[in-house]
Design a protein around this motif. Structure first.
Motif, PDB file in Angstrom:
ATOM      1  N   VAL A 213      83.899   4.287  27.301  1.00  0.00           N
ATOM      2  CA  VAL A 213      84.676   5.156  28.187  1.00  0.00           C
ATOM      3  C   VAL A 213      84.946   6.487  27.495  1.00  0.00           C
ATOM      4  CG1 VAL A 213      86.907   5.423  29.336  1.00  0.00           C
ATOM      5  CG2 VAL A 213      85.724   3.205  29.388  1.00  0.00           C
ATOM      6  N   GLY A 214      84.608   7.584  28.161  1.00  0.00           N
ATOM      7  CA  GLY A 214      84.810   8.882  27.530  1.00  0.00           C
ATOM      8  C   GLY A 214      84.699  10.027  28.508  1.00  0.00           C
ATOM      9  N   VAL A 215      84.894  11.236  27.996  1.00  0.00           N
ATOM     10  CA  VAL A 215      84.831  12.445  28.802  1.00  0.00           C
ATOM     11  C   VAL A 215      83.385  12.905  28.931  1.00  0.00           C
ATOM     12  CG1 VAL A 215      85.156  13.983  26.820  1.00  0.00           C
ATOM     13  CG2 VAL A 215      85.815  14.762  29.098  1.00  0.00           C
ATOM     14  N   LEU A 216      83.076  13.520  30.067  1.00  0.00           N
ATOM     15  CA  LEU A 216      81.762  14.103  30.300  1.00  0.00           C
ATOM     16  C   LEU A 216      81.967  15.562  30.676  1.00  0.00           C
ATOM     17  CD1 LEU A 216      78.691  13.913  30.726  1.00  0.00           C
ATOM     18  CD2 LEU A 216      79.155  13.204  33.086  1.00  0.00           C
ATOM     19  N   GLY A 217      81.373  16.466  29.920  1.00  0.00           N
ATOM     20  CA  GLY A 217      81.563  17.881  30.188  1.00  0.00           C
ATOM     21  C   GLY A 217      82.988  18.303  29.904  1.00  0.00           C
ATOM     22  N   ASP A 218      83.544  19.164  30.752  1.00  0.00           N
ATOM     23  CA  ASP A 218      84.892  19.687  30.526  1.00  0.00           C
ATOM     24  C   ASP A 218      85.962  18.660  30.858  1.00  0.00           C
ATOM     25  OD1 ASP A 218      83.980  22.159  29.631  1.00  0.00           O
ATOM     26  OD2 ASP A 218      83.876  22.972  31.668  1.00  0.00           O
ATOM     27  N   ASP A 219      85.869  18.014  32.010  1.00  0.00           N
ATOM     28  CA  ASP A 219      86.902  17.043  32.386  1.00  0.00           C
ATOM     29  C   ASP A 219      86.327  15.939  33.261  1.00  0.00           C
ATOM     30  OD1 ASP A 219      86.463  18.468  34.705  1.00  0.00           O
ATOM     31  OD2 ASP A 219      88.546  19.050  35.046  1.00  0.00           O
ATOM     32  N   GLY A 220      85.055  15.638  33.061  1.00  0.00           N
ATOM     33  CA  GLY A 220      84.437  14.550  33.800  1.00  0.00           C
ATOM     34  C   GLY A 220      84.700  13.202  33.156  1.00  0.00           C
ATOM     35  N   PHE A 221      83.922  12.220  33.534  1.00  0.00           N
ATOM     36  CA  PHE A 221      84.159  10.850  33.064  1.00  0.00           C
ATOM     37  C   PHE A 221      82.832  10.120  32.960  1.00  0.00           C
ATOM     38  CE2 PHE A 221      84.882   6.322  34.003  1.00  0.00           C
ATOM     39  CZ  PHE A 221      85.792   6.007  33.008  1.00  0.00           C
ATOM     40  N   SER A 222      82.718   9.255  31.964  1.00  0.00           N
ATOM     41  CA  SER A 222      81.507   8.460  31.787  1.00  0.00           C
ATOM     42  C   SER A 222      81.877   7.089  31.237  1.00  0.00           C
ATOM     43  CB  SER A 222      80.542   9.167  30.824  1.00  0.00           C
ATOM     44  OG  SER A 222      79.374   8.400  30.629  1.00  0.00           O
ATOM     45  N   ALA A 223      81.183   6.069  31.713  1.00  0.00           N
ATOM     46  CA  ALA A 223      81.387   4.709  31.211  1.00  0.00           C
ATOM     47  C   ALA A 223      80.088   3.940  31.387  1.00  0.00           C
ATOM     48  CB  ALA A 223      82.521   4.007  31.952  1.00  0.00           C
ATOM     49  N   ALA A 224      79.884   2.942  30.549  1.00  0.00           N
ATOM     50  CA  ALA A 224      78.679   2.128  30.601  1.00  0.00           C
ATOM     51  C   ALA A 224      79.042   0.677  30.892  1.00  0.00           C
ATOM     52  CB  ALA A 224      77.909   2.220  29.288  1.00  0.00           C
ATOM     53  N   TYR A 225      78.171   0.035  31.642  1.00  0.00           N
ATOM     54  CA  TYR A 225      78.291  -1.389  31.939  1.00  0.00           C
ATOM     55  C   TYR A 225      77.045  -2.063  31.372  1.00  0.00           C
ATOM     56  CZ  TYR A 225      82.010   0.007  35.156  1.00  0.00           C
ATOM     57  OH  TYR A 225      83.170   0.523  35.692  1.00  0.00           O
ATOM     58  N   VAL A 226      77.236  -3.131  30.632  1.00  0.00           N
ATOM     59  CA  VAL A 226      76.120  -3.768  29.944  1.00  0.00           C
ATOM     60  C   VAL A 226      75.978  -5.229  30.368  1.00  0.00           C
ATOM     61  CG1 VAL A 226      76.298  -2.225  27.948  1.00  0.00           C
ATOM     62  CG2 VAL A 226      77.580  -4.371  27.964  1.00  0.00           C
ATOM     63  N   SER A 227      74.744  -5.724  30.276  1.00  0.00           N
ATOM     64  CA  SER A 227      74.467  -7.118  30.603  1.00  0.00           C
ATOM     65  C   SER A 227      74.045  -7.857  29.341  1.00  0.00           C
ATOM     66  CB  SER A 227      73.345  -7.209  31.655  1.00  0.00           C
ATOM     67  OG  SER A 227      72.116  -6.761  31.111  1.00  0.00           O
ATOM     68  N   GLY A 228      74.066  -9.170  29.421  1.00  0.00           N
ATOM     69  CA  GLY A 228      73.714  -9.971  28.266  1.00  0.00           C
ATOM     70  C   GLY A 228      72.254  -9.858  27.868  1.00  0.00           C
ATOM     71  N   ASP A 229      71.397  -9.433  28.794  1.00  0.00           N
ATOM     72  CA  ASP A 229      69.971  -9.325  28.465  1.00  0.00           C
ATOM     73  C   ASP A 229      69.563  -7.903  28.079  1.00  0.00           C
ATOM     74  OD1 ASP A 229      70.167  -8.099  30.911  1.00  0.00           O
ATOM     75  OD2 ASP A 229      68.775  -9.442  31.951  1.00  0.00           O
ATOM     76  N   GLY A 230      70.543  -7.060  27.786  1.00  0.00           N
ATOM     77  CA  GLY A 230      70.235  -5.731  27.271  1.00  0.00           C
ATOM     78  C   GLY A 230      70.202  -4.618  28.284  1.00  0.00           C
ATOM     79  N   GLY A 231      70.507  -4.887  29.525  1.00  0.00           N
ATOM     80  CA  GLY A 231      70.534  -3.829  30.528  1.00  0.00           C
ATOM     81  C   GLY A 231      71.789  -2.981  30.425  1.00  0.00           C
ATOM     82  N   THR A 232      71.680  -1.707  30.758  1.00  0.00           N
ATOM     83  CA  THR A 232      72.817  -0.801  30.733  1.00  0.00           C
ATOM     84  C   THR A 232      72.821   0.050  31.990  1.00  0.00           C
ATOM     85  OG1 THR A 232      72.791  -0.626  28.311  1.00  0.00           O
ATOM     86  CG2 THR A 232      73.956   1.105  29.510  1.00  0.00           C
ATOM     87  N   ILE A 233      73.963   0.095  32.655  1.00  0.00           N
ATOM     88  CA  ILE A 233      74.169   0.981  33.801  1.00  0.00           C
ATOM     89  C   ILE A 233      75.222   1.996  33.400  1.00  0.00           C
ATOM     90  CG2 ILE A 233      75.036   1.156  36.165  1.00  0.00           C
ATOM     91  CD1 ILE A 233      73.970  -1.660  36.672  1.00  0.00           C
ATOM     92  N   THR A 234      74.905   3.265  33.553  1.00  0.00           N
ATOM     93  CA  THR A 234      75.838   4.330  33.209  1.00  0.00           C
ATOM     94  C   THR A 234      76.405   4.952  34.473  1.00  0.00           C
ATOM     95  OG1 THR A 234      74.654   4.858  31.169  1.00  0.00           O
ATOM     96  CG2 THR A 234      76.132   6.539  32.027  1.00  0.00           C
ATOM     97  N   LEU A 235      77.723   5.000  34.547  1.00  0.00           N
ATOM     98  CA  LEU A 235      78.424   5.650  35.642  1.00  0.00           C
ATOM     99  C   LEU A 235      78.985   6.963  35.110  1.00  0.00           C
ATOM    100  CD1 LEU A 235      79.897   5.795  38.410  1.00  0.00           C
ATOM    101  CD2 LEU A 235      81.694   4.363  37.400  1.00  0.00           C
ATOM    102  N   SER A 236      78.632   8.076  35.740  1.00  0.00           N
ATOM    103  CA  SER A 236      79.131   9.371  35.286  1.00  0.00           C
ATOM    104  C   SER A 236      79.648  10.179  36.459  1.00  0.00           C
ATOM    105  CB  SER A 236      78.041  10.144  34.538  1.00  0.00           C
ATOM    106  OG  SER A 236      76.917  10.369  35.374  1.00  0.00           O
ATOM    107  N   VAL A 237      80.715  10.930  36.196  1.00  0.00           N
ATOM    108  CA  VAL A 237      81.380  11.731  37.218  1.00  0.00           C
ATOM    109  C   VAL A 237      81.666  13.108  36.633  1.00  0.00           C
ATOM    110  CG1 VAL A 237      83.374  11.907  38.752  1.00  0.00           C
ATOM    111  CG2 VAL A 237      82.479   9.645  38.145  1.00  0.00           C
ATOM    112  N   GLU A 238      81.296  14.150  37.363  1.00  0.00           N
ATOM    113  CA  GLU A 238      81.588  15.501  36.909  1.00  0.00           C
ATOM    114  C   GLU A 238      81.703  16.415  38.118  1.00  0.00           C
ATOM    115  OE1 GLU A 238      78.331  17.076  34.595  1.00  0.00           O
ATOM    116  OE2 GLU A 238      76.870  15.942  35.766  1.00  0.00           O
ATOM    117  N   ARG A 239      82.337  17.564  37.899  1.00  0.00           N
ATOM    118  CA  ARG A 239      82.442  18.527  38.991  1.00  0.00           C
ATOM    119  C   ARG A 239      81.044  19.018  39.366  1.00  0.00           C
ATOM    120  NH1 ARG A 239      87.822  20.496  39.396  1.00  0.00           N
ATOM    121  NH2 ARG A 239      89.113  19.949  37.573  1.00  0.00           N
ATOM    122  N   GLY A 240      80.805  19.157  40.660  1.00  0.00           N
ATOM    123  CA  GLY A 240      79.507  19.649  41.093  1.00  0.00           C
ATOM    124  C   GLY A 240      79.165  19.158  42.485  1.00  0.00           C
TER     125      GLY A 240
END
Length: 209
Positions: free
Chosen positions: A65-92
């Motif tokens: 969980v962290g900041v993206l750009g100036d004041d956006g947001f980013s987080a990752a969701y992971v699975s047991g078999d190595g998959g990763t889904i990234t959710l990101s939010v920013e102005r635009g």
């Protein structure tokens, strides 16, 4: 542009976080809104920029969980078999004209292709190129993107995560936002600086400062 995405060794599911101990106990009093806003500010984002999602077999990587750009947001969701889904939010914004020119987000954090064709799908667009794919949509002045590598996350799973992505409720903010440490927001005192003058840091100070 600041962007933090560090995948930890421990992944926690959102339902688990909501039912955890302390301020996150299920059935406890509603979290204090002012405290949630302070925790979002400590992360350098805003509560309304924090989104969460769900995907079968994927858990929130809490330390991602962290900041993206100036004041956006980013987080990752992971699975047991190595998959990763990234959710990101920013102005635009995103529309048929601007969508193809958006650099494709890679779930691994590496830069993706500078452009990718956009296919209208549901409430947003689907894009794929260079081993990465994502769903992107615009909402309330924000650009919400759900991304993954094509080799580890199939399109149906990615679409489901994109459809479930939503602005976090107060309870979800309480579960997702990092706790503020002691003295958060206060200037950090340097123990290696002399008490007067503008001299250089002292090297005779112990490890504890």
């Amino acid at each position: 542009m600041r962007r933090r995405l560090a995948l930890p060794s421990v992944a926690l599911s959102l339902p688990f976080l909501l039912a955890a101990c302390g301020t996150r106990t299920a059935g406890a009093e509603a979290p204090d809104r002012a405290e949630l806003e302070a925790r979002a500010a400590a992360l350098q984002t805003r509560p309304e920029h924090v989104y969460v999602t769900e995907a079968d077999g994927f858990d929130l990587a809490e330390q991602s969980v962290g900041v993206l750009g100036d004041d956006g947001f980013s987080a990752a969701y992971v699975s047991g078999d190595g998959g990763t889904i990234t959710l990101s939010v920013e102005r635009g914004r995103v529309d048929p004209a601007s969508c193809p020119a958006l650099p494709l987000t890679s779930a691994t954090g590496a830069g993706g292709p500078a452009e990718a064709p956009c296919e209208k799908d549901g409430g947003g667009w689907y894009r794929a190129a260079g081993g990465s794919h994502e769903y992107v949509r615009a909402e309330d002045g924000l650009r919400i993107r759900v991304s993954a590598d094509t080799g580890t996350v199939d399109r149906a799973t990615l679409r489901g995560a994109a459809e479930r992505a939503h602005r976090a409720s107060d309870a979800e903010l309480d579960a997702v936002l990092p706790e503020r440490g002691p003295g958060a927001g206060e200037p950090v005192e340097r123990g290696d600086l002399p008490p007067v003058g503008d001299g250089a840091p002292r090297n005779d100070v112990g490890a504890s400062g």
